[in-house]
Design a protein around this motif. Structure first.
Motif, PDB file in Angstrom:
ATOM      1  N   ILE A 190      47.408  64.866 -20.260  1.00 31.77           N
ATOM      2  CA  ILE A 190      47.489  63.530 -19.864  1.00 31.77           C
ATOM      3  C   ILE A 190      48.454  63.016 -19.349  1.00 31.77           C
ATOM      4  CG2 ILE A 190      46.461  61.235 -20.568  1.00 31.77           C
ATOM      5  CD1 ILE A 190      44.508  62.640 -22.105  1.00 31.77           C
ATOM      6  N   ASP A 191      49.666  63.567 -20.359  1.00 31.32           N
ATOM      7  CA  ASP A 191      51.221  62.907 -20.213  1.00 31.32           C
ATOM      8  C   ASP A 191      51.736  63.260 -18.741  1.00 31.32           C
ATOM      9  OD1 ASP A 191      53.224  61.501 -21.278  1.00 31.32           O
ATOM     10  OD2 ASP A 191      54.151  63.343 -21.972  1.00 31.32           O
ATOM     11  N   LYS A 192      51.114  64.160 -18.021  1.00 34.08           N
ATOM     12  CA  LYS A 192      51.386  64.559 -16.906  1.00 34.08           C
ATOM     13  C   LYS A 192      50.823  63.548 -15.577  1.00 34.08           C
ATOM     14  CE  LYS A 192      51.755  69.180 -18.144  1.00 34.08           C
ATOM     15  NZ  LYS A 192      51.306  70.869 -17.984  1.00 34.08           N
ATOM     16  N   LEU A 193      49.964  62.685 -15.975  1.00 33.41           N
ATOM     17  CA  LEU A 193      49.259  61.924 -15.077  1.00 33.41           C
ATOM     18  C   LEU A 193      49.714  61.249 -14.206  1.00 33.41           C
ATOM     19  CD1 LEU A 193      46.405  60.652 -14.423  1.00 33.41           C
ATOM     20  CD2 LEU A 193      46.816  58.889 -15.896  1.00 33.41           C
ATOM     21  N   ASP A 194      51.146  60.752 -14.356  1.00 38.39           N
ATOM     22  CA  ASP A 194      52.060  60.160 -13.497  1.00 38.39           C
ATOM     23  C   ASP A 194      52.544  61.180 -12.147  1.00 38.39           C
ATOM     24  OD1 ASP A 194      51.770  57.728 -14.686  1.00 38.39           O
ATOM     25  OD2 ASP A 194      53.663  57.625 -15.551  1.00 38.39           O
ATOM     26  N   LYS A 195      52.625  62.516 -12.700  1.00 35.44           N
ATOM     27  CA  LYS A 195      53.312  63.544 -11.711  1.00 35.44           C
ATOM     28  C   LYS A 195      52.032  64.209 -11.182  1.00 35.44           C
ATOM     29  CE  LYS A 195      57.222  64.364 -14.927  1.00 35.44           C
ATOM     30  NZ  LYS A 195      57.915  65.408 -15.939  1.00 35.44           N
ATOM     31  N   VAL A 196      51.123  64.352 -11.705  1.00 30.92           N
ATOM     32  CA  VAL A 196      49.950  65.121 -11.161  1.00 30.92           C
ATOM     33  C   VAL A 196      48.958  64.525 -10.547  1.00 30.92           C
ATOM     34  CG1 VAL A 196      50.810  67.464 -12.165  1.00 30.92           C
ATOM     35  CG2 VAL A 196      48.875  66.018 -12.940  1.00 30.92           C
ATOM     36  N   GLY A 197      48.876  63.267 -10.916  1.00 29.03           N
ATOM     37  CA  GLY A 197      47.339  62.335 -10.597  1.00 29.03           C
ATOM     38  C   GLY A 197      46.148  62.822 -11.470  1.00 29.03           C
ATOM     39  N   PRO A 198      45.138  62.103 -11.199  1.00 28.90           N
ATOM     40  CA  PRO A 198      43.947  62.279 -11.889  1.00 28.90           C
ATOM     41  C   PRO A 198      43.487  63.560 -11.555  1.00 28.90           C
ATOM     42  CG  PRO A 198      43.837  60.110 -10.942  1.00 28.90           C
ATOM     43  CD  PRO A 198      45.138  60.594 -10.524  1.00 28.90           C
ATOM     44  N   GLU A 199      43.487  64.150 -10.119  1.00 22.95           N
ATOM     45  CA  GLU A 199      42.921  65.195  -9.925  1.00 22.95           C
ATOM     46  C   GLU A 199      43.748  66.556 -10.619  1.00 22.95           C
ATOM     47  OE1 GLU A 199      44.225  63.253  -7.797  1.00 22.95           O
ATOM     48  OE2 GLU A 199      42.398  62.337  -6.867  1.00 22.95           O
ATOM     49  N   GLY A 200      45.047  66.316 -10.735  1.00 25.32           N
ATOM     50  CA  GLY A 200      45.794  67.273 -11.482  1.00 25.32           C
ATOM     51  C   GLY A 200      45.350  67.516 -12.698  1.00 25.32           C
ATOM     52  N   VAL A 201      45.279  66.215 -13.509  1.00 21.98           N
ATOM     53  CA  VAL A 201      44.921  66.362 -14.798  1.00 21.98           C
ATOM     54  C   VAL A 201      43.544  66.875 -15.223  1.00 21.98           C
ATOM     55  CG1 VAL A 201      44.297  64.841 -16.982  1.00 21.98           C
ATOM     56  CG2 VAL A 201      46.420  64.379 -15.788  1.00 21.98           C
ATOM     57  N   VAL A 202      42.546  66.659 -14.293  1.00 17.63           N
ATOM     58  CA  VAL A 202      41.172  67.246 -14.431  1.00 17.63           C
ATOM     59  C   VAL A 202      41.403  68.883 -14.259  1.00 17.63           C
ATOM     60  CG1 VAL A 202      38.762  67.370 -13.436  1.00 17.63           C
ATOM     61  CG2 VAL A 202      40.026  65.295 -13.931  1.00 17.63           C
ATOM     62  N   ALA A 203      42.033  69.301 -13.253  1.00 16.33           N
ATOM     63  CA  ALA A 203      42.030  70.651 -12.885  1.00 16.33           C
ATOM     64  C   ALA A 203      42.743  71.362 -14.079  1.00 16.33           C
ATOM     65  CB  ALA A 203      42.937  70.915 -11.721  1.00 16.33           C
ATOM     66  N   GLU A 204      43.551  70.795 -14.628  1.00 14.78           N
ATOM     67  CA  GLU A 204      44.336  71.480 -15.788  1.00 14.78           C
ATOM     68  C   GLU A 204      43.612  71.691 -16.929  1.00 14.78           C
ATOM     69  OE1 GLU A 204      48.469  70.927 -18.296  1.00 14.78           O
ATOM     70  OE2 GLU A 204      48.596  70.851 -16.470  1.00 14.78           O
ATOM     71  N   LEU A 205      42.873  70.530 -17.324  1.00 14.93           N
ATOM     72  CA  LEU A 205      42.047  70.585 -18.408  1.00 14.93           C
ATOM     73  C   LEU A 205      40.893  71.642 -18.458  1.00 14.93           C
ATOM     74  CD1 LEU A 205      41.589  66.645 -19.075  1.00 14.93           C
ATOM     75  CD2 LEU A 205      42.893  68.560 -20.450  1.00 14.93           C
ATOM     76  N   ARG A 206      40.244  71.845 -16.955  1.00 17.62           N
ATOM     77  CA  ARG A 206      39.450  72.750 -16.801  1.00 17.62           C
ATOM     78  C   ARG A 206      40.075  74.053 -16.922  1.00 17.62           C
ATOM     79  NH1 ARG A 206      36.742  69.297 -11.786  1.00 17.62           N
ATOM     80  NH2 ARG A 206      34.994  68.553 -13.114  1.00 17.62           N
ATOM     81  N   GLU A 207      41.288  74.321 -16.424  1.00 20.97           N
ATOM     82  CA  GLU A 207      41.877  75.579 -16.570  1.00 20.97           C
ATOM     83  C   GLU A 207      41.956  75.929 -17.911  1.00 20.97           C
ATOM     84  OE1 GLU A 207      46.149  77.301 -15.194  1.00 20.97           O
ATOM     85  OE2 GLU A 207      45.196  75.859 -13.858  1.00 20.97           O
ATOM     86  N   LYS A 208      42.136  75.095 -18.705  1.00 22.72           N
ATOM     87  CA  LYS A 208      42.534  75.074 -20.099  1.00 22.72           C
ATOM     88  C   LYS A 208      41.214  75.619 -20.948  1.00 22.72           C
ATOM     89  CE  LYS A 208      46.522  72.488 -21.203  1.00 22.72           C
ATOM     90  NZ  LYS A 208      46.946  71.262 -22.026  1.00 22.72           N
ATOM     91  N   GLY A 209      40.121  75.407 -20.167  1.00 25.01           N
ATOM     92  CA  GLY A 209      38.874  75.823 -20.898  1.00 25.01           C
ATOM     93  C   GLY A 209      37.972  74.615 -21.709  1.00 25.01           C
ATOM     94  N   SER A 210      38.610  73.252 -21.496  1.00 27.78           N
ATOM     95  CA  SER A 210      38.111  72.337 -22.273  1.00 27.78           C
ATOM     96  C   SER A 210      36.607  72.117 -22.023  1.00 27.78           C
ATOM     97  CB  SER A 210      38.723  71.071 -21.972  1.00 27.78           C
ATOM     98  OG  SER A 210      40.010  71.021 -22.329  1.00 27.78           O
ATOM     99  N   ARG A 211      35.854  71.284 -22.949  1.00 25.41           N
ATOM    100  CA  ARG A 211      34.474  71.362 -22.878  1.00 25.41           C
ATOM    101  C   ARG A 211      34.151  70.745 -21.371  1.00 25.41           C
ATOM    102  NH1 ARG A 211      31.918  67.968 -27.240  1.00 25.41           N
ATOM    103  NH2 ARG A 211      30.076  68.422 -26.144  1.00 25.41           N
ATOM    104  N   PRO A 212      33.204  71.203 -20.586  1.00 26.18           N
ATOM    105  CA  PRO A 212      32.883  70.482 -19.312  1.00 26.18           C
ATOM    106  C   PRO A 212      32.378  68.949 -19.284  1.00 26.18           C
ATOM    107  CG  PRO A 212      32.105  72.814 -19.597  1.00 26.18           C
ATOM    108  CD  PRO A 212      32.604  72.464 -20.770  1.00 26.18           C
ATOM    109  N   GLU A 213      31.571  68.809 -20.430  1.00 26.60           N
ATOM    110  CA  GLU A 213      31.371  67.296 -20.467  1.00 26.60           C
ATOM    111  C   GLU A 213      32.321  66.395 -20.604  1.00 26.60           C
ATOM    112  OE1 GLU A 213      30.273  69.833 -22.458  1.00 26.60           O
ATOM    113  OE2 GLU A 213      27.930  70.196 -22.072  1.00 26.60           O
ATOM    114  N   ALA A 214      33.554  67.025 -21.472  1.00 27.92           N
ATOM    115  CA  ALA A 214      34.484  66.089 -21.832  1.00 27.92           C
ATOM    116  C   ALA A 214      35.191  65.859 -20.628  1.00 27.92           C
ATOM    117  CB  ALA A 214      35.265  66.489 -23.044  1.00 27.92           C
TER     118      ALA A 214
END
Length: 416
Positions: free
Chosen positions: A205-229
């Motif tokens: 989330i701390d990268k939000l200013d650099k990568v934007g919402p799409e980048g944050v969401v993509a990285e969380l999915r890549e990390k394997g976070s729960r899809p619902e979260a």
């Protein structure tokens, strides 16, 4: 071939004009902090290795410059190498920030300090950073901290003192983004992230200013976070301005509202901006966190927050603490020199054979009148000499005649 004579990478020399400006700007900062009731302290540039690596400094601990123990023999070095533990050779380290030394200072001198202690620390720190534009291995921090005040009065004082200091420096249009770690963690819980992955999610989330919402969401999915979260945070980021769920950290939300109301009542309107995804990298923050932003720059000009758990590591009881730091190296090139137009620095330009006694008598007279005085030998071409004087902060000069004995006889000319 001659060896390079430049400073170590990530460290700098300062020419006289640059050093003078830095000291004058620091003087403005010191004066402003003092006016708000803060007292300056000084701590050693080194602390014990174990203290610097006690988990208080977050990722900065990895960047510490360690100092080897004295009197090491070859056997001790080999043992450390065999154990793959080079840190075993160190017992001290250069401070990587001013907060850890302050916590140790307070624990050492608590009996001699007021119940609520307001401190100023302005000093260099060292980090083994990868040198790049705006990032150095030695740099100055300007910290104010309030220790012993558990209520939001600490945050209010820190914010007003910082904003007043930015104003005194002539930095217009600065705002302070503000959040609370309790709100951050409450949001992660409401989205459905597992508590065990909170730290990892906050790093993304701390990268939000650099990568934007799409980048944050993509990285969380890549990390394997729960899809619902991930879907929940994606929906939250799609709403502007964001709307906090009512159940998320109501006490923290109320504190931020009171802080904003207090600043407005003090005539500081529009200076605070709530940012629910302001993270701040230091893991020791326990409550409010803040950063200085300016519309002309993509980077923050300073920041801080509440760190109630740190000082208790050195004592048998918890002590509330909150601090704010201005990024001196980031603001020094943005502010005008406070000495510009001061009109008190003069040069006496004299012939090669002028009598030293007469020159010193003139110099003493001018210094007694409150002026800064430099003696300069006259050159065939005055132009370059006068240019150097102007760059060094001098605003006028006078030619010393053969018969000049009194400062009142000097005719000063302005250095443009």
């Amino acid at each position: 071939m001659a060896s390079p004579v430049t400073p170590p990478r990530g460290m700098r020399d300062f020419l006289p004009a640059d050093k003078a400006k830095r000291e004058r700007v620091l003087g403005v900062i010191r004066q402003s902090y003092s006016a708000h009731g803060f007292d300056e302290i000084e701590t050693p540039v080194m602390e014990d290795f174990g203290r610097l690596h006690a988990g208080l400094g977050g990722d900065n601990e990895k960047l510490a410059f360690n100092v080897m123990r004295r009197g090491l023999d070859a056997e001790a070095v080999r043992a450390a190498a065999d154990a793959d533990d080079p840190d075993a050779l160190a017992d001290l380290g250069l401070r990587f920030d001013l907060t850890v030394p302050l916590a140790r200072f307070y624990a050492s001198h608590r009996a001699s300090l007021p119940q609520v202690f307001r401190s100023v620390q302005i000093a260099p720190v060292w980090r083994a950073e990868r040198p790049q534009k705006g990032r150095y291995r030695q740099f100055v921090q300007c910290d104010i901290d309030i220790i012993g005040e558990a209520g939001i009065l600490a945050e209010i004082e820190l914010l007003t003192a910082t904003l007043a200091t930015l104003d005194a420096l002539g930095l217009e249009n600065c705002r302070i983004r503000i959040n609370d770690r309790r709100i951050l963690l409450g949001l992660l819980d409401s989205f459905g992230f597992d508590p065990a992955e909170h730290d990892s999610v906050l790093i993304t989330i701390d990268k939000l200013d650099k990568v934007g919402p799409e980048g944050v969401v993509a990285e969380l999915r890549e990390k394997g976070s729960r899809p619902e979260a991930v879907e929940a945070i994606e929906r939250f980021l799609a709403v502007s301005p964001p709307v906090l769920p009512e159940a998320v950290a109501p006490d923290a939300v109320a504190d931020l509202a009171r802080i904003g109301a207090a600043l407005s009542a003090a005539g500081v309107d529009g200076a605070l901006v709530f940012d629910p995804f302001l993270v701040r990298g230091m893991g020791y923050y326990t409550g409010t966190i803040f950063e200085i932003e300016h519309p002309d720059f993509s980077f923050s000009l300073g920041g801080g927050g509440r760190y109630d758990g740190m000082i208790g590591r050195f004592l048998t009881e918890s002590v509330p603490a909150c601090g704010f730091s201005i990024g001196f190296e980031r603001i020094i090139d943005l502010v005008a020199d406070p000495a510009a137009g001061a009109g008190d620095a003069v040069a006496l330009v004299h012939d090669k054979n002028a009598e030293p006694e007469r020159l010193l008598a003139l110099k003493r007279q001018l210094i007694a009148g409150g002026r800064r005085v430099r003696l300069e030998r006259r050159t065939k071409n005055l132009g370059p000499l006068l240019e150097r004087l102007a760059e060094a902060g001098f605003d006028s000069f006078a030619l010393v005649g053969r018969e000049t004995t009194e400062a009142a006889e000097l005719e000063f000319k302005t250095l443009d």
